[in-house]
Design an enzyme around this catalytic site. Sequence first.
Site, PDB file in Angstrom:
ATOM      1  N   GLY A  73       0.827  -1.192   0.000  1.00 42.96           N
ATOM      2  CA  GLY A  73       0.000   0.000   0.000  1.00 42.96           C
ATOM      3  C   GLY A  73       0.862   1.242   0.000  1.00 42.96           C
ATOM      4  O   GLY A  73       2.078   1.195   0.163  1.00 42.96           O
ATOM      5  N   GLY A  74       0.220   2.375  -0.190  1.00 44.09           N
ATOM      6  CA  GLY A  74       0.945   3.637  -0.126  1.00 44.09           C
ATOM      7  C   GLY A  74       1.339   4.178  -1.474  1.00 44.09           C
ATOM      8  O   GLY A  74       0.995   3.633  -2.528  1.00 44.09           O
ATOM      9  N   ASP A  75       2.085   5.261  -1.434  1.00 42.14           N
ATOM     10  CA  ASP A  75       2.440   6.013  -2.627  1.00 42.14           C
ATOM     11  C   ASP A  75       3.886   5.731  -3.010  1.00 42.14           C
ATOM     12  O   ASP A  75       4.346   4.597  -2.933  1.00 42.14           O
ATOM     13  CB  ASP A  75       2.212   7.509  -2.350  1.00 42.14           C
ATOM     14  CG  ASP A  75       1.835   8.293  -3.582  1.00 42.14           C
ATOM     15  OD1 ASP A  75       2.685   8.403  -4.477  1.00 42.14           O
ATOM     16  OD2 ASP A  75       0.698   8.800  -3.642  1.00 42.14           O
ATOM     17  N   VAL A  76       4.598   6.759  -3.403  1.00 41.71           N
ATOM     18  CA  VAL A  76       5.997   6.622  -3.824  1.00 41.71           C
ATOM     19  C   VAL A  76       6.916   6.791  -2.609  1.00 41.71           C
ATOM     20  O   VAL A  76       6.715   7.686  -1.781  1.00 41.71           O
ATOM     21  CB  VAL A  76       6.350   7.689  -4.882  1.00 41.71           C
ATOM     22  CG1 VAL A  76       7.812   7.593  -5.280  1.00 41.71           C
ATOM     23  CG2 VAL A  76       5.458   7.537  -6.098  1.00 41.71           C
ATOM     24  N   THR A  77       7.921   5.940  -2.505  1.00 41.02           N
ATOM     25  CA  THR A  77       8.942   6.126  -1.489  1.00 41.02           C
ATOM     26  C   THR A  77      10.282   5.680  -2.051  1.00 41.02           C
ATOM     27  O   THR A  77      10.386   5.226  -3.189  1.00 41.02           O
ATOM     28  CB  THR A  77       8.610   5.367  -0.192  1.00 41.02           C
ATOM     29  OG1 THR A  77       9.453   5.846   0.867  1.00 41.02           O
ATOM     30  CG2 THR A  77       8.812   3.862  -0.353  1.00 41.02           C
ATOM     31  N   ILE A 140       5.371   3.413   6.307  1.00 38.85           N
ATOM     32  CA  ILE A 140       4.821   2.071   6.389  1.00 38.85           C
ATOM     33  C   ILE A 140       4.001   1.780   5.141  1.00 38.85           C
ATOM     34  O   ILE A 140       3.179   2.603   4.718  1.00 38.85           O
ATOM     35  CB  ILE A 140       3.946   1.900   7.639  1.00 38.85           C
ATOM     36  CG1 ILE A 140       4.810   2.023   8.899  1.00 38.85           C
ATOM     37  CG2 ILE A 140       3.230   0.543   7.627  1.00 38.85           C
ATOM     38  CD1 ILE A 140       4.030   1.998  10.181  1.00 38.85           C
ATOM     39  N   GLY A 152       6.488  -3.754   4.630  1.00 38.40           N
ATOM     40  CA  GLY A 152       6.527  -3.358   6.027  1.00 38.40           C
ATOM     41  C   GLY A 152       6.888  -1.917   6.273  1.00 38.40           C
ATOM     42  O   GLY A 152       6.154  -1.006   5.880  1.00 38.40           O
ATOM     43  N   ALA A 154       9.987   1.343   6.838  1.00 36.11           N
ATOM     44  CA  ALA A 154      11.309   1.911   6.577  1.00 36.11           C
ATOM     45  C   ALA A 154      11.553   3.048   7.560  1.00 36.11           C
ATOM     46  O   ALA A 154      10.755   3.987   7.634  1.00 36.11           O
ATOM     47  CB  ALA A 154      11.411   2.416   5.143  1.00 36.11           C
ATOM     48  N   CYS A 170       5.348  10.302   0.538  1.00 35.46           N
ATOM     49  CA  CYS A 170       3.978   9.883   0.874  1.00 35.46           C
ATOM     50  C   CYS A 170       2.922  10.651   0.086  1.00 35.46           C
ATOM     51  O   CYS A 170       1.770  10.757   0.490  1.00 35.46           O
ATOM     52  CB  CYS A 170       3.698   9.975   2.374  1.00 35.46           C
ATOM     53  SG  CYS A 170       3.868  11.606   3.110  1.00 35.46           S
TER      54      CYS A 170
END
Length: 229
Positions: A73-77, A140, A152, A154, A170
């Site tokens: 899940g989530g955006d760019v990291t 996360i 998980g 970072a 994020c």
Amino acid sequence: MIVQDLGRIDYDAAHHVQLQRRADVEAGAEETLFLLEHEPVVTVGRSGRAKGLMVSEEFLVANGVALRKTERGGDVTCHFPGQLVAYVIFRLAKRPGGVRSFVQLLEQCAMDVCAAFGVRTHRRDGFPGVWTETGKIASIGLGVRRWVSYHGLALNVGEDLGPFEWIVPCGVASARATSLDFERRHVAEASGRAYPEPIPMETAKHAFVQAFRKNQAAAPVAAGEAAQG
């Protein structure tokens, strides 16, 4: 729970390891916490878009940085040496609160590690992860398949945060990245004290394992119980 340190590892190699372990855990193997540092890579989560990149893919390639679409899940990291990555391969089916409570557990682990090094943190409504007054210190992004988690957390440890210049952290244009070493130096500057020594990655990993064991044991259903039935 098995804890395995993968050291400094290429993203694709670590991704293969965790996919295999996820399948093993689904089949009944012991739940696993992987700790590692990645070679430089930008990852795009399920909700991420190319507009989260501040540089071209050609720029990344020319500078030896991988670009990968992931299942989390989530955006760019971004991931890079000096950042502690924890991949959590755990069964969530019988955990009260399911995925949300597990995300909160990971946030608490990062907050406990920060506190151990004298860094104050907080949560921010609507934005999973951990924040300081300066910026975001831990991200996360979980993937869950058949109620087994992977990917998980970072946690930024080292002071070099240059890779975050490649992305919009994020997906929030106003967000800044920070780290344990940066926060500790900032406090030292403000108080007129000498700069603290950088935190060795092995020390940060040890602190994270301690925090994870403590918070996992305190969960309403322990990992071993969640694996039954």
